[in-house]
Enzyme design. Structure first.
Site, PDB file in Angstrom:
ATOM      1  N   HIS C  76       0.843  -1.200   0.000  1.00  0.00           N
ATOM      2  CA  HIS C  76       0.000   0.000   0.000  1.00  0.00           C
ATOM      3  C   HIS C  76       0.877   1.248   0.000  1.00  0.00           C
ATOM      4  N   ASP C 105       8.094  22.718 -25.176  1.00  0.00           N
ATOM      5  CA  ASP C 105       8.059  21.346 -24.644  1.00  0.00           C
ATOM      6  C   ASP C 105       9.124  21.250 -23.565  1.00  0.00           C
ATOM      7  N   TRP C 141       7.225  -0.219   4.319  1.00  0.00           N
ATOM      8  CA  TRP C 141       7.780   0.470   3.151  1.00  0.00           C
ATOM      9  C   TRP C 141       9.194   0.955   3.456  1.00  0.00           C
ATOM     10  N   SER C 168      14.018   6.342 -13.038  1.00  0.00           N
ATOM     11  CA  SER C 168      12.944   7.144 -13.618  1.00  0.00           C
ATOM     12  C   SER C 168      12.859   8.511 -12.954  1.00  0.00           C
ATOM     13  N   SER C 169      12.906   8.536 -11.628  1.00  0.00           N
ATOM     14  CA  SER C 169      12.769   9.807 -10.919  1.00  0.00           C
ATOM     15  C   SER C 169      13.927  10.744 -11.217  1.00  0.00           C
ATOM     16  N   HIS C 252      13.403  11.249   4.565  1.00  0.00           N
ATOM     17  CA  HIS C 252      12.806  12.508   4.979  1.00  0.00           C
ATOM     18  C   HIS C 252      12.697  13.510   3.837  1.00  0.00           C
ATOM     19  N   GLU C 254      12.328  12.788   0.937  1.00  0.00           N
ATOM     20  CA  GLU C 254      11.262  12.205   0.132  1.00  0.00           C
ATOM     21  C   GLU C 254       9.880  12.731   0.529  1.00  0.00           C
ATOM     22  N   TYR C 256       9.192  15.563   1.725  1.00  0.00           N
ATOM     23  CA  TYR C 256       9.031  16.937   1.220  1.00  0.00           C
ATOM     24  C   TYR C 256       8.919  16.956  -0.285  1.00  0.00           C
ATOM     25  N   SER C 267      -0.536  27.585  -3.995  1.00  0.00           N
ATOM     26  CA  SER C 267      -0.180  28.982  -4.208  1.00  0.00           C
ATOM     27  C   SER C 267      -0.672  29.500  -5.554  1.00  0.00           C
ATOM     28  N   HIS C 301      14.921  12.085  13.049  1.00  0.00           N
ATOM     29  CA  HIS C 301      13.724  12.181  13.891  1.00  0.00           C
ATOM     30  C   HIS C 301      12.808  10.960  13.702  1.00  0.00           C
ATOM     31  N   HIS C 302      13.110  10.142  12.711  1.00  0.00           N
ATOM     32  CA  HIS C 302      12.358   8.890  12.566  1.00  0.00           C
ATOM     33  C   HIS C 302      12.967   7.782  13.421  1.00  0.00           C
ATOM     34  N   THR C 327       7.533  26.679   7.140  1.00  0.00           N
ATOM     35  CA  THR C 327       6.215  26.172   6.761  1.00  0.00           C
ATOM     36  C   THR C 327       5.129  27.109   7.272  1.00  0.00           C
ATOM     37  N   LYS C 330       4.584  29.983   5.027  1.00  0.00           N
ATOM     38  CA  LYS C 330       3.728  29.654   3.893  1.00  0.00           C
ATOM     39  C   LYS C 330       2.259  29.739   4.285  1.00  0.00           C
ATOM     40  N   ARG C 449       1.366   0.719  15.382  1.00  0.00           N
ATOM     41  CA  ARG C 449       1.036   0.602  13.962  1.00  0.00           C
ATOM     42  C   ARG C 449       1.511  -0.748  13.444  1.00  0.00           C
TER      43      ARG C 449
HETATM   44  C1  HEA Z   1       0.626   9.071  -0.358  1.00  0.00           C
HETATM   45  C2  HEA Z   1       0.560   8.124   0.391  1.00  0.00           C
HETATM   46  C3  HEA Z   1      -0.632   7.468   1.014  1.00  0.00           C
HETATM   47  C4  HEA Z   1      -1.980   7.537   0.719  1.00  0.00           C
HETATM   48  C5  HEA Z   1      -2.648   8.333  -0.363  1.00  0.00           C
HETATM   49  C6  HEA Z   1      -2.647   6.680   1.660  1.00  0.00           C
HETATM   50  C7  HEA Z   1      -4.022   6.473   1.682  1.00  0.00           C
HETATM   51  C8  HEA Z   1      -4.695   5.676   2.610  1.00  0.00           C
HETATM   52  N1  HEA Z   1      -4.105   4.953   3.634  1.00  0.00           N
HETATM   53 FE1  HEA Z   1      -2.098   4.763   3.971  1.00  0.00          FE
HETATM   54  N2  HEA Z   1      -0.114   4.602   4.333  1.00  0.00           N
HETATM   55  C9  HEA Z   1       0.892   5.295   3.703  1.00  0.00           C
HETATM   56  C10 HEA Z   1       0.733   6.225   2.697  1.00  0.00           C
HETATM   57  C11 HEA Z   1      -0.486   6.563   2.121  1.00  0.00           C
HETATM   58  N3  HEA Z   1      -1.720   6.097   2.496  1.00  0.00           N
HETATM   59  C12 HEA Z   1       2.174   4.946   4.249  1.00  0.00           C
HETATM   60  C13 HEA Z   1       3.525   5.518   3.836  1.00  0.00           C
HETATM   61  C14 HEA Z   1       1.919   4.000   5.253  1.00  0.00           C
HETATM   62  C15 HEA Z   1       2.935   3.312   6.172  1.00  0.00           C
HETATM   63  C16 HEA Z   1       3.189   1.932   5.702  1.00  0.00           C
HETATM   64  C17 HEA Z   1       4.098   1.190   6.607  1.00  0.00           C
HETATM   65  O1  HEA Z   1       3.828   1.119   7.809  1.00  0.00           O
HETATM   66  O2  HEA Z   1       5.098   0.660   6.094  1.00  0.00           O
HETATM   67  C18 HEA Z   1       0.468   3.819   5.288  1.00  0.00           C
HETATM   68  C19 HEA Z   1      -0.179   2.972   6.178  1.00  0.00           C
HETATM   69  C20 HEA Z   1      -1.565   2.928   6.335  1.00  0.00           C
HETATM   70  C21 HEA Z   1      -2.230   2.304   7.429  1.00  0.00           C
HETATM   71  C22 HEA Z   1      -1.553   1.646   8.614  1.00  0.00           C
HETATM   72  C23 HEA Z   1      -1.297   0.238   8.340  1.00  0.00           C
HETATM   73  C24 HEA Z   1      -0.540  -0.401   9.438  1.00  0.00           C
HETATM   74  O3  HEA Z   1       0.158   0.282  10.187  1.00  0.00           O
HETATM   75  O4  HEA Z   1      -0.647  -1.624   9.532  1.00  0.00           O
HETATM   76  C25 HEA Z   1      -3.583   2.457   7.224  1.00  0.00           C
HETATM   77  C26 HEA Z   1      -4.642   1.956   8.124  1.00  0.00           C
HETATM   78  O5  HEA Z   1      -5.666   2.472   8.211  1.00  0.00           O
HETATM   79  C27 HEA Z   1      -3.750   3.190   6.000  1.00  0.00           C
HETATM   80  C28 HEA Z   1      -4.965   3.552   5.446  1.00  0.00           C
HETATM   81  C29 HEA Z   1      -5.113   4.365   4.320  1.00  0.00           C
HETATM   82  C30 HEA Z   1      -6.397   4.670   3.724  1.00  0.00           C
HETATM   83  C31 HEA Z   1      -7.719   4.178   4.189  1.00  0.00           C
HETATM   84  C32 HEA Z   1      -6.118   5.502   2.655  1.00  0.00           C
HETATM   85  C33 HEA Z   1      -7.139   6.119   1.722  1.00  0.00           C
HETATM   86  O6  HEA Z   1      -6.879   7.476   1.568  1.00  0.00           O
HETATM   87  C34 HEA Z   1      -7.157   5.431   0.379  1.00  0.00           C
HETATM   88  C35 HEA Z   1      -8.352   5.900  -0.442  1.00  0.00           C
HETATM   89  C36 HEA Z   1      -8.393   5.348  -1.842  1.00  0.00           C
HETATM   90  C37 HEA Z   1      -9.103   4.283  -2.234  1.00  0.00           C
HETATM   91  C38 HEA Z   1      -9.867   3.468  -1.274  1.00  0.00           C
HETATM   92  C39 HEA Z   1      -9.062   3.813  -3.660  1.00  0.00           C
HETATM   93  C40 HEA Z   1     -10.309   3.962  -4.415  1.00  0.00           C
HETATM   94  C41 HEA Z   1     -11.362   2.908  -4.301  1.00  0.00           C
HETATM   95  C42 HEA Z   1     -11.344   1.651  -4.842  1.00  0.00           C
HETATM   96  C43 HEA Z   1     -10.162   1.016  -5.471  1.00  0.00           C
HETATM   97  C44 HEA Z   1     -12.542   0.814  -4.834  1.00  0.00           C
HETATM   98  C45 HEA Z   1     -12.729   0.005  -3.621  1.00  0.00           C
HETATM   99  C46 HEA Z   1     -13.384   0.812  -2.583  1.00  0.00           C
HETATM  100  C47 HEA Z   1     -14.131   0.332  -1.564  1.00  0.00           C
HETATM  101  C48 HEA Z   1     -14.380  -1.113  -1.359  1.00  0.00           C
HETATM  102  C49 HEA Z   1     -14.757   1.277  -0.587  1.00  0.00           C
HETATM  103  N4  HEA Z   1      -2.504   3.458   5.479  1.00  0.00           N
HETATM  104  C1  HEA Z   2       4.073  15.006   2.921  1.00  0.00           C
HETATM  105  C2  HEA Z   2       4.628  14.369   3.847  1.00  0.00           C
HETATM  106  C3  HEA Z   2       5.068  14.889   5.196  1.00  0.00           C
HETATM  107  C4  HEA Z   2       5.217  16.163   5.673  1.00  0.00           C
HETATM  108  C5  HEA Z   2       4.997  17.465   4.951  1.00  0.00           C
HETATM  109  C6  HEA Z   2       5.653  16.027   7.029  1.00  0.00           C
HETATM  110  C7  HEA Z   2       5.935  17.115   7.846  1.00  0.00           C
HETATM  111  C8  HEA Z   2       6.505  17.012   9.107  1.00  0.00           C
HETATM  112  N1  HEA Z   2       6.773  15.844   9.777  1.00  0.00           N
HETATM  113 FE1  HEA Z   2       6.337  13.971   9.156  1.00  0.00          FE
HETATM  114  N2  HEA Z   2       6.147  12.082   8.417  1.00  0.00           N
HETATM  115  C9  HEA Z   2       5.717  11.736   7.182  1.00  0.00           C
HETATM  116  C10 HEA Z   2       5.350  12.601   6.167  1.00  0.00           C
HETATM  117  C11 HEA Z   2       5.403  13.990   6.274  1.00  0.00           C
HETATM  118  N3  HEA Z   2       5.748  14.702   7.366  1.00  0.00           N
HETATM  119  C12 HEA Z   2       5.674  10.304   7.042  1.00  0.00           C
HETATM  120  C13 HEA Z   2       5.247   9.535   5.802  1.00  0.00           C
HETATM  121  C14 HEA Z   2       6.099   9.791   8.256  1.00  0.00           C
HETATM  122  C15 HEA Z   2       6.184   8.327   8.700  1.00  0.00           C
HETATM  123  C16 HEA Z   2       7.129   7.494   7.965  1.00  0.00           C
HETATM  124  C17 HEA Z   2       7.079   6.081   8.478  1.00  0.00           C
HETATM  125  O1  HEA Z   2       7.582   5.843   9.584  1.00  0.00           O
HETATM  126  O2  HEA Z   2       6.497   5.221   7.785  1.00  0.00           O
HETATM  127  C18 HEA Z   2       6.401  10.939   9.097  1.00  0.00           C
HETATM  128  C19 HEA Z   2       6.895  10.821  10.398  1.00  0.00           C
HETATM  129  C20 HEA Z   2       7.359  11.899  11.131  1.00  0.00           C
HETATM  130  C21 HEA Z   2       8.128  11.763  12.330  1.00  0.00           C
HETATM  131  C22 HEA Z   2       8.589  10.443  12.967  1.00  0.00           C
HETATM  132  C23 HEA Z   2       7.576   9.937  13.875  1.00  0.00           C
HETATM  133  C24 HEA Z   2       7.893   8.615  14.424  1.00  0.00           C
HETATM  134  O3  HEA Z   2       7.999   7.639  13.657  1.00  0.00           O
HETATM  135  O4  HEA Z   2       8.045   8.531  15.636  1.00  0.00           O
HETATM  136  C25 HEA Z   2       8.385  13.034  12.783  1.00  0.00           C
HETATM  137  C26 HEA Z   2       9.163  13.352  14.002  1.00  0.00           C
HETATM  138  O5  HEA Z   2       9.690  14.366  14.156  1.00  0.00           O
HETATM  139  C27 HEA Z   2       7.784  13.959  11.824  1.00  0.00           C
HETATM  140  C28 HEA Z   2       7.834  15.338  11.918  1.00  0.00           C
HETATM  141  C29 HEA Z   2       7.369  16.201  10.940  1.00  0.00           C
HETATM  142  C30 HEA Z   2       7.469  17.662  11.046  1.00  0.00           C
HETATM  143  C31 HEA Z   2       8.033  18.447  12.186  1.00  0.00           C
HETATM  144  C32 HEA Z   2       6.938  18.161   9.885  1.00  0.00           C
HETATM  145  C33 HEA Z   2       6.852  19.620   9.505  1.00  0.00           C
HETATM  146  O6  HEA Z   2       7.271  19.819   8.183  1.00  0.00           O
HETATM  147  C34 HEA Z   2       5.490  20.199   9.697  1.00  0.00           C
HETATM  148  C35 HEA Z   2       5.511  21.706   9.656  1.00  0.00           C
HETATM  149  C36 HEA Z   2       4.146  22.343   9.647  1.00  0.00           C
HETATM  150  C37 HEA Z   2       3.536  22.951  10.678  1.00  0.00           C
HETATM  151  C38 HEA Z   2       4.148  22.984  12.035  1.00  0.00           C
HETATM  152  C39 HEA Z   2       2.182  23.558  10.532  1.00  0.00           C
HETATM  153  C40 HEA Z   2       2.134  24.979  10.003  1.00  0.00           C
HETATM  154  C41 HEA Z   2       2.900  25.944  10.785  1.00  0.00           C
HETATM  155  C42 HEA Z   2       2.362  27.002  11.427  1.00  0.00           C
HETATM  156  C43 HEA Z   2       0.941  27.327  11.376  1.00  0.00           C
HETATM  157  C44 HEA Z   2       3.341  27.907  12.104  1.00  0.00           C
HETATM  158  C45 HEA Z   2       3.260  28.001  13.572  1.00  0.00           C
HETATM  159  C46 HEA Z   2       3.411  26.727  14.263  1.00  0.00           C
HETATM  160  C47 HEA Z   2       4.160  26.499  15.357  1.00  0.00           C
HETATM  161  C48 HEA Z   2       5.202  27.408  15.879  1.00  0.00           C
HETATM  162  C49 HEA Z   2       3.910  25.247  16.127  1.00  0.00           C
HETATM  163  N4  HEA Z   2       7.170  13.221  10.838  1.00  0.00           N
HETATM  164 CU   LIG Z   3      10.679  13.017   8.471  1.00  0.00          CU
END
Ligand code: HEA
Ligand code: HEA
Ligand SMILES: [Cu+2]
Ligand code: CUA
Lengths: 383, 290, 525
Positions: C76, C105, C141, C168-169, C252, C254, C256, C267, C301-302, C327, C330, C449
């Site tokens: 997923h 292009d 993942w 590709s990327s 990380h 990634e 962003y 924007s 931080h992860h 952030t 923004k 999780r």
């Molecule tokens: C961009 C990234 C992205 C997006 C878009 C989503 C979208 C969704 N994610 Fe995902 N998710 C991750 C990135 C993302 N996730 C990542 C990085 C993890 C961590 C994995 C890990 O632990 O390694 C994670 C893990 C994760 C978990 C935790 C699993 C676990 O820890 O065991 C769950 C559980 O609820 C979840 C749920 C969902 C759901 C319900 C959506 C929904 O938004 C999805 C909605 C879309 C659809 C449903 C598709 C359209 C519909 C159909 C195809 C028809 C069928 C529909 C029905 C039968 C109703 N995700």
């Molecule tokens: C699009 C993806 C995205 C983005 C934008 C962010 C944004 C941020 N993430 Fe997140 N993060 C993930 C995707 C993302 N993360 C994913 C996928 C994981 C889990 C991966 C995995 O384990 O599978 C993760 C996990 C993750 C962790 C690890 C947690 C753990 O496993 O224990 C942490 C810890 O520091 C963190 C921190 C942050 C912070 C500080 C930001 C900041 O950039 C957020 C900044 C924004 C704001 C704060 C809000 C706006 C600000 C204001 C309004 C200003 C005023 C506010 C204050 C002064 C408070 N993220």
């Molecule tokens: Cu991070």
């Protein structure tokens, strides 16, 4: 149109919210972090509440301004767009102010972190080893020095997984052997793992730490209240990661001493290798061992899981020469999930589980393996 | 086949079939190699087939680009795009090596000292590896692969350093010759560079045989063997690629391609060669020397 | 500028038949391919999420084996991250960047074709592992060693598919950089570029810097498994945690990569519907650059729970917290853009506004996670899952949906059905919060999780979350239908499309945009 929709939304939200409330009635403790029972967990809880409130307040300000603007500055209300699009003064303000807020959060965070990492002057040390999918505890000093056991998911919970989870107490959070600890003592844990990374976490103790194969991590705790505290493995460690609970029983010091003495005796008395074991005794004992130590992979029916874990039922190893069978069980198969059991199980358990494997299901070999055989293979150095 | 527009300020090529062939080749090679690793011998043949497809694709794709270039279809803007493409490609290669250098530094500066009980590693050493006491170069507490010896920096590696540095000079001399309109100089210095490149690869291969046969230094020799062969291996692979690209350039130079103003392909390969050179310096210092 | 690319139309229009799509070098065709591929992958990854939510609907194992559950979680995430979100952004970049900077292009059109056409092959390699001995990858993942080394036959396929995705990327990123640096129309200075172009420009550098590192990390996994190396084994002098450092050095940045282009989209949309220029353009550019820079020094931080030295934990905590500052800039700029505007609320604007609010909520929980002592409680619980789905689903995915509604009229020449769009918005936004908000509670209450089954005290919120999940999934099926209808027909779009729209693509090009955007460089004011 928009009105109608927003009314609908309001109604729907209300339903969901009340639904949530009634669903959560009596479960208010499932909404927030626990305050826990240790100095660490309390400080962490306070820190959590502090940052949560800061975020909520900033959220109210930011979203408030946004909603105000969305209501007041809409075209349908005749709003005419202004043209301003820059203000260095504002940009500076909203760079500095959040920065200061962050400094305000960082200060208590730093002091808490320093407090948490200070493992000096502990009263006793317990070594914890994560295995796929059970925990091993070893008391390195103090009243229970030398006590060592494996703790895995309780048989009740395991049976309920495919039956009725609600029928058992503490479903998935219950083990066969609890770790017993004295209250009011600073306890130092040394954490490691034998196969893959696990993480030892009991929310009420306020600490989580990874158990990494080949490296030792540490953490400490000081439990204030007697009680039973439950947690789980928190790092994905394979198939049964969700079935690897932790149960800590905190007791007053005197009770701990009694428990420790008992535990030491149990260890000695029961495992007299030279006792005469009947086949039936071994088989029964083996079934027990199998159903806690091996079932996670090889399954209740001995069939394993196709292409993940091999079947024991009908296995050439488990029905073939005893030596090869014993080798797998004692030394494991390096590079696979099959661990070496010679340090996890004593001679009797190994003999018993092998006897069980060789006679259960369709494996009617009729052989039985004696504890003395295992002892011989071990080279007479009983652990 | 030249679906391009020679005149005008913009250059926009039309449909091309090489990418899809390349993708098929890559996927075939990957699937073949994967099956081979999983124990299927047929996988090896499949992988080989995939590599052939990729080679064919590259030959034809580059051939087309060279043809178009020689026919004067490319304007300066295209030239700049190509330069940027090559430059950033090389940067991505630098980051690829950075991962392995990172592993090397981490192992030497952090994980190995921890296993030895330094710094935060005290408990690790006491509880898990009480007998472990030898630092870098190390094959780890479990003595993976058995005792081994390392290759001293001031033997073959130093010679190889000289060779690569010299090849950096010769490729620059070739460039000057090209800019000075001396075709003969260009061919001569290019040939020298190609020869130096292959000599390097040859010496590297002897070093590997020596390591495996006499020093018992193998990929299995714990973290030392891992980082050693990963870094020098990928570097050697890049030298081979670079020397082969230089060979292609040499052949083209002999055919009379390139002018003093327009010779991007030459420069791109030269950049690549310098990159390979610089990586080697890093290797020499951190893998062999200190 | 002077002469055009096309003087005879037949040679420069799209070719005929299926092969048009396979051989194409046209940025619009390739953009379309990317977007459709992304939508397909979103459905596939979403379907896997539905399997996860169905199993978690109530305690006990009802539908699938725990091992298969882990495969679903892993696949997923891999599919959503590398198959849905990243390709969607690249598709948007392909469609929009040439139009926005006045180019005909992309700079390297043949390579552009290749960047796309690697993807379907890479994902085939990844998805077929579901049918192999031992099943698909199941180690998350993040593919942590040593667990991932227990993967069955899927293992090498996983590694090589990641190599292909990386190739590709990187090619896509190089192309974008070359296009932006080299193909701008005369007069289009850097500080006149639309923010979407700026954010992608910076994202492309992130991609080139980190994808190769990821490739290196998985290569070490491969050699550890098959060639006897011991990078990630303590017994050989390596360290399992080394893998995590390298992975998150990639991982990380990634995340962003998945949010910076979203900032660019929002924007673009907010000023259009506020009928007021973007507030603080230059500070937006600097903020984006700062976020990108900071993203390289926060990775650990992860890994707060792996037992890093105290100084390391403190450094990574402070650095991570700093990201809230740019952030925040923004977010404040967006709010100021709305302030005293003349707002209307068409579907793209609704999604953009929801983005601002819900992304910020996700940002707040991110900030909480950054506080190291608290992260010891949050880490690897559903609190983290809630955090990243807020920033990814209601962040990245919402911005992509907003972009689709906003530019679809320009792409297809048809307006989408506004009522349908609004229904889609409200349906999604309500259900997505029902889906992910309760996960905060679950995490705080102690649910880890990546578990297929849980203790009964978590039952209620999981059920609520699953219901929200099914509803949200169906809403996205509805979205597909809306897209389909819009491509097929619908009200004719005007050239400017939106009353307040600005930018070359709206002011200088008809709807639908011609096959070659600017055969003559446009005049830049
Ligand atoms: C961009 C990234 C992205 C997006 C878009 C989503 C979208 C969704 N994610 Fe995902 N998710 C991750 C990135 C993302 N996730 C990542 C990085 C993890 C961590 C994995 C890990 O632990 O390694 C994670 C893990 C994760 C978990 C935790 C699993 C676990 O820890 O065991 C769950 C559980 O609820 C979840 C749920 C969902 C759901 C319900 C959506 C929904 O938004 C999805 C909605 C879309 C659809 C449903 C598709 C359209 C519909 C159909 C195809 C028809 C069928 C529909 C029905 C039968 C109703 N995700
Ligand atoms: C699009 C993806 C995205 C983005 C934008 C962010 C944004 C941020 N993430 Fe997140 N993060 C993930 C995707 C993302 N993360 C994913 C996928 C994981 C889990 C991966 C995995 O384990 O599978 C993760 C996990 C993750 C962790 C690890 C947690 C753990 O496993 O224990 C942490 C810890 O520091 C963190 C921190 C942050 C912070 C500080 C930001 C900041 O950039 C957020 C900044 C924004 C704001 C704060 C809000 C706006 C600000 C204001 C309004 C200003 C005023 C506010 C204050 C002064 C408070 N993220
Ligand atoms: Cu991070
Ligand atoms: Cu052990 Cu998860």
């Amino acid at each position: 149109m928009l009105r109608k929709i927003s009314k609908l939304v309001a109604a729907a939200t209300a339903t969901v919210v009340t639904g949530m409330q009634s669903a959560s009635a009596g479960y208010m403790d499932t909404l927030n972090m626990t305050k826990g029972v240790t100095p660490i967990s309390e400080r962490v809880y306070d820190l959590h509440m502090l940052i949560l409130w800061i975020c909520i307040i900033i959220g109210i300000v930011v979203f408030g301004a946004m909603f105000y603007s969305m209501v007041k500055h809409r075209k349908s209300k005749g709003a005419v767009a202004a043209t301003f699009h820059e203000s260095t003064k504002l940009e500076i303000v909203w760079t500095i102010v959040p920065f200061l807020i962050l400094v305000g959060m960082a200060i208590p965070a730093t002091s808490t972190l320093i407090f948490m990492t200070d493992t000096t002057e502990s009263d006793m040390t317990v070594k914890i080893t994560g295995h796929q999918w059970k925990w091993e505890y070893e008391y390195l000093d103090g009243a229970a020095e030398g006590v060592r056991f494996i703790s895995s998911l309780s048989a009740d919970s395991r049976k309920a997984i495919y039956a009725d989870p609600a029928s058992v107490d503490n479903y998935l959070l219950d083990v066969d052997n609890e770790v017993v600890l004295p209250v009011g003592k600073k306890i130092h844990f040394v954490l490691t793992a034998s196969d893959v990374i696990h993480a030892w976490w009991v929310p009420e103790l306020g600490q989580k730490q990874d158990a990494i194969p080949g490296f030792a991590n540490e953490l400490w705790t000081e439990i204030r209240e007697p009680g039973v505290y439950r947690g789980q493995c928190a790092e994905l460690c394979g198939r049964d990661h969700g079935f690897m609970p932790i149960v800590v029983r905190a007791v007053p010091e005197e009770e701990f001493a009694i428990w420790a003495a008992d535990r030491k005796n149990v260890g000695k008395a029961a495992e007299t290798v030279d006792k005469v074991w009947t086949v039936d005794d071994l088989y029964a004992r083996g079934e027990e061992v199998y159903n806690t130590a091996c079932i996670g992979c090889h399954q209740l029916n001995g069939m394993g899981l196709p292409s993940v874990f091999p079947a024991i039922n009908g296995s050439a190893i488990a029905t073939g020469p005893v030596g090869a069978h014993m080798d797998v069980v004692m030394n494991g198969r390096p590079g696979t999930a099959m661990a070496a059991y010679k340090d996890q199980l004593n001679d009797v358990d190994i003999a018993a589980v092998m006897t069980y494997q060789r006679n259960a299901w369709d494996n009617k070999t009729g052989d039985h393996v004696l504890p003395a055989d295992v002892k011989a293979v071990r080279g007479g150095t009983p652990e | 086949m030249a679906h391009i527009h020679p005149s005008g300020d913009y250059y926009v090529p039309h449909g091309t079939k090489w990418p899809i062939i390349g993708s098929i080749g890559l996927a075939t090679a990957a699937a073949g190699f994967s099956s081979y690793l999983n124990g299927s011998n047929a996988g090896f043949t499949v992988m080989f087939g995939g590599l052939l497809i990729i080679t064919y694709m590259m030959y034809r794709w580059f051939g087309q680009v060279i043809q178009e270039s020689e026919d004067g279809y490319y304007n300066d803007q295209v030239d700049v795009s190509f330069r940027m493409g090559m430059g950033w490609f090389i940067f991505s290669e630098v980051m690829f090596f950075a991962a392995f250098f990172g592993a090397l530094f981490y192992a030497r500066a952090l994980s190995l000292p921890w296993l030895l009980g330094e710094g935060d590693g005290l408990l690790t050493n006491i509880h898990l590896w009480p007998l472990f006491d030898e630092g870098w170069p190390s094959n780890g507490p479990a003595d993976f692969g058995g005792d081994f010896q390392t290759i001293p920096a001031w033997g073959l590696p130093a010679l190889n350093t000289l060779i690569l540095l010299a090849s950096g000079v010769t490729v620059t001399l070739a460039h000057w010759a090209l800019k000075g309109d001396s075709r003969q100089g260009l061919i001569l210095w290019l040939a020298a560079t190609v020869i130096l490149g292959y000599v390097f690869v040859y010496l590297q291969a002897t070093e590997y045989t020596h390591a495996y046969n006499e020093l018992n230094l193998t990929m299995e020799s714990g973290i030392y063997g891992s980082t050693f062969f990963m870094l020098t291996g990928f570097h050697g692979f890049h030298v081979t690629m670079g020397a082969t690209m230089l060979l292609v350039i040499l052949v083209r130079a002999i055919k009379g391609h390139f002018t003093r103003e327009k010779h991007f392909a030459f420069e791109g390969v030269a950049w690549y060669w310098h990159f390979v050179d610089v990586v080697w310096l890093g290797l020499f210092i951190f893998v062999y020397w200190i | 500028m002077s002469e055009a690319v096309a003087h005879d139309d037949h040679a420069h229009g799209p070719e005929k038949g299926l092969m048009r799509w396979v051989y194409t070098t046209n940025h619009k065709d390739i953009g379309t391919l990317y977007l459709l591929f992304s939508l397909t992958m979103f459905m596939l990854g979403g379907a896997m999420a539905m399997v996860i939510r169905a199993e978690l609907f109530q305690p006990g194992m009802q539908l699938i084996d725990p091992h298969f559950f882990n495969q679903m979680t892993t696949m997923h995430a891999l599919i959503m991250v590398f198959g849905a979100v990243m390709p969607a952004f690249v598709g948007l970049a392909n469609w929009l960047i040439p139009m926005m900077i006045g180019a005909p292009d992309m700079a390297l059109p043949r390579m552009n074709n290749w960047s796309f056409w690697i993807l379907p092959f890479a994902f085939t390699l990844m998805v077929v592992t579901l049918f192999m001995e031992g099943g698909a990858p199941a180690a998350g993942w993040t593919m942590y060693a040593p667990l991932v080394l227990q993967t069955g036959d899927a293992f090498p396929f996983l590694i090589f598919s990641i190599h292909l995705l990386g190739i590709s990327s990187v090619m896509g990123a190089i192309n974008i950089i070359a296009t932006i640096m080299n193909m701008r129309a005369p007069g289009m200075t850097l500080m006149k570029m639309p923010l979407f172009v700026w954010t992608w420009f910076i994202t492309a550098y992130l991609l080139i810097a980190v994808m190769p590192v990821f490739a290196g990390a998985v290569t070490m996994l491969l050699t550890d498994k098959f060639f006897g190396t011991s990078f990630f084994s303590a017994a050989g002098g390596g360290d399992p945690v080394l893998y995590q450092h390298i992975f998150w050095f990639f991982g990380h940045p990634e995340v962003y990569i998945m949010i910076l282009p979203a900032f660019g989209i929002v924007s673009a949309i907010i000023p259009t519907f506020a009928r007021k220029p973007l507030f603080g353009y230059s500070s937006m550019v600097y903020a984006t650059a700062s976020i990108a820079f900071l993203s390289f020094i926060v990775w650990a931080h992860h890994m707060f729970t792996v037992g890093m030295p105290l100084a390391g934990q403190l450094f990574f905590m402070y650095a991570t917290m700093m990201i809230a500052v740019p952030t925040g800039v923004k977010v404040f700029n967006w709010v100021s853009t709305m302030w005293k505007g003349s707002m209307t609320f068409e579907t793209p604007m609704l999604f953009a506004l929801a983005f601002v609010i819900l992304f910020t909520i996700g940002g707040f929980s991110g900030l909480m996670l950054a506080i190291t002592p608290a992260d010891f409680q949050y880490h690897d619980t559903y609190f983290v899952v809630a955090h990243f789905h807020y920033v990814l689903v209601t962040g990245a995915v919402y911005s992509i949906i907003a972009a689709a509604y906003y530019w679809m009229p320009k792409w297809t020449g048809h307006m989408y059905n506004e009522t349908a769009g609004k229904i889609h918005f409200w349906w999604s936004t309500i259900s997505v919060n029902v889906l992910f908000f309760p996960q905060h509670f679950l995490g705080l209450a102690g649910m880890p999780r990546r578990i297929p089954d849980y203790s009964v005290q978590f039952a209620d919120w999981n059920m609520v979350s699953s219901i929200g999940g099914f509803a949200f999934g169906l809403a996205q099926v509805y979205f597909c239908w809306i897209v389909y209808k819009t491509i097929k027909g619908g009200e004719k779009a005007t050239d400017r499309v939106w009353e307040g729209a600005t930018g070359l693509e709206f002011e200088n090009l008809p709807s639908p945009a011609p096959y070659h955007s600017f055969t003559m460089a446009p005049e830049i004011k």
